[in-house]
Scaffold this motif. Sequence first.
Motif, PDB file in Angstrom:
ATOM      1  N   ILE A 177       0.857  -1.186   0.000  1.00 51.39           N
ATOM      2  CA  ILE A 177       0.000   0.000   0.000  1.00 51.39           C
ATOM      3  C   ILE A 177       0.889   1.231   0.000  1.00 51.39           C
ATOM      4  N   VAL A 178       0.616   2.167  -0.895  1.00 54.84           N
ATOM      5  CA  VAL A 178       1.436   3.378  -0.978  1.00 54.84           C
ATOM      6  C   VAL A 178       1.435   4.124   0.349  1.00 54.84           C
ATOM      7  N   ASP A 179       0.310   4.110   1.072  1.00 56.47           N
ATOM      8  CA  ASP A 179       0.206   4.825   2.346  1.00 56.47           C
ATOM      9  C   ASP A 179       0.547   3.946   3.546  1.00 56.47           C
ATOM     10  N   SER A 180       1.361   2.925   3.347  1.00 56.30           N
ATOM     11  CA  SER A 180       1.695   2.015   4.453  1.00 56.30           C
ATOM     12  C   SER A 180       2.162   2.787   5.687  1.00 56.30           C
ATOM     13  N   GLY A 181       1.573   2.441   6.829  1.00 55.35           N
ATOM     14  CA  GLY A 181       1.977   3.049   8.090  1.00 55.35           C
ATOM     15  C   GLY A 181       1.429   4.439   8.312  1.00 55.35           C
ATOM     16  N   ARG A 182       0.495   4.884   7.453  1.00 56.14           N
ATOM     17  CA  ARG A 182      -0.053   6.236   7.589  1.00 56.14           C
ATOM     18  C   ARG A 182      -1.537   6.198   7.896  1.00 56.14           C
ATOM     19  N   GLY A 183      -1.870   5.790   9.095  1.00 53.68           N
ATOM     20  CA  GLY A 183      -3.252   5.844   9.525  1.00 53.68           C
ATOM     21  C   GLY A 183      -4.072   4.622   9.161  1.00 53.68           C
ATOM     22  N   THR A 184      -5.362   4.830   8.992  1.00 55.85           N
ATOM     23  CA  THR A 184      -6.315   3.742   8.807  1.00 55.85           C
ATOM     24  C   THR A 184      -6.710   3.599   7.337  1.00 55.85           C
ATOM     25  N   TRP A 185      -7.401   2.495   7.031  1.00 55.23           N
ATOM     26  CA  TRP A 185      -7.827   2.257   5.658  1.00 55.23           C
ATOM     27  C   TRP A 185      -8.654   3.430   5.126  1.00 55.23           C
TER      28      TRP A 185
END
Length: 255
Positions: A177-185
């Motif tokens: 996921i490009v947003d890995s580790g940045r908040g929730t789904w």
Amino acid sequence: MYKLRTILLALTITLGLTACDKGLSVPVPKSGEVSIAYLKSLCTHRTAEIHSDITISGVVVANDWLGEYYKSIVVVDDSGGIQVAIDGYNIYRQLPIFSRITIFCNGMTLGRIGGKVELGARPTADFIVDNIPSDMLHRYIRIDDTAAEPECVRRGTIGEMSVTDITTVVQFDDVRIVDSGRGTWCEMIDGEFVDTIREVVDTEGVTLPIRIRGRCDYAGEAIPVGRICIKGVVDYAGGEYFLRIINYGVTPSDM
């Protein structure tokens, strides 16, 4: 992203030509079971009403069980898949995941948007199809049995996607996921989770949007970190292809 858009443009053009060819060359049967791919080929324009006693048979692979779909299900057979519009809530109680069903298509309507064909009731407004009234499900859909989880199409990279992947279950075994580790789904606005677009990227750097409903059961869960295996249905809306996770098919990659 440019590479992905080029791939998807080619898919759209190819699908349009394929659908037109099939619609012109194959006669509509008066009755009997047909494949989902054949049924979809009958929709060569924006909508197509069905006036033959034809049926399709397949397995329900997506519904509103985890809130991933709203008023619809996805049914697949060996030839592909199709989304069916239904006006109801808690559809999973009537049409559970991995139930094998028969759909009696006479009186229903096919609708096309881009490369996606949907099955439902005759449209009464601007939609390509209306939802089948829940009290009419017994008229159009019969549960035959329960089935094992169908085999999905496994793709090593996003670039391996093909026309036949549209509205079918596809699995990517090594993406992140490009947003890995940045908040929730899903993002939260005014105290509520909302529909959110994330992106997966493969080992070649090609990205594919994934759309998560704000009302799905895992909207507030943390986005997984690292390489993952993700399973979903390839969908189309607003001129763009994207992936919809089904049955929360996200696990750490073992590659």
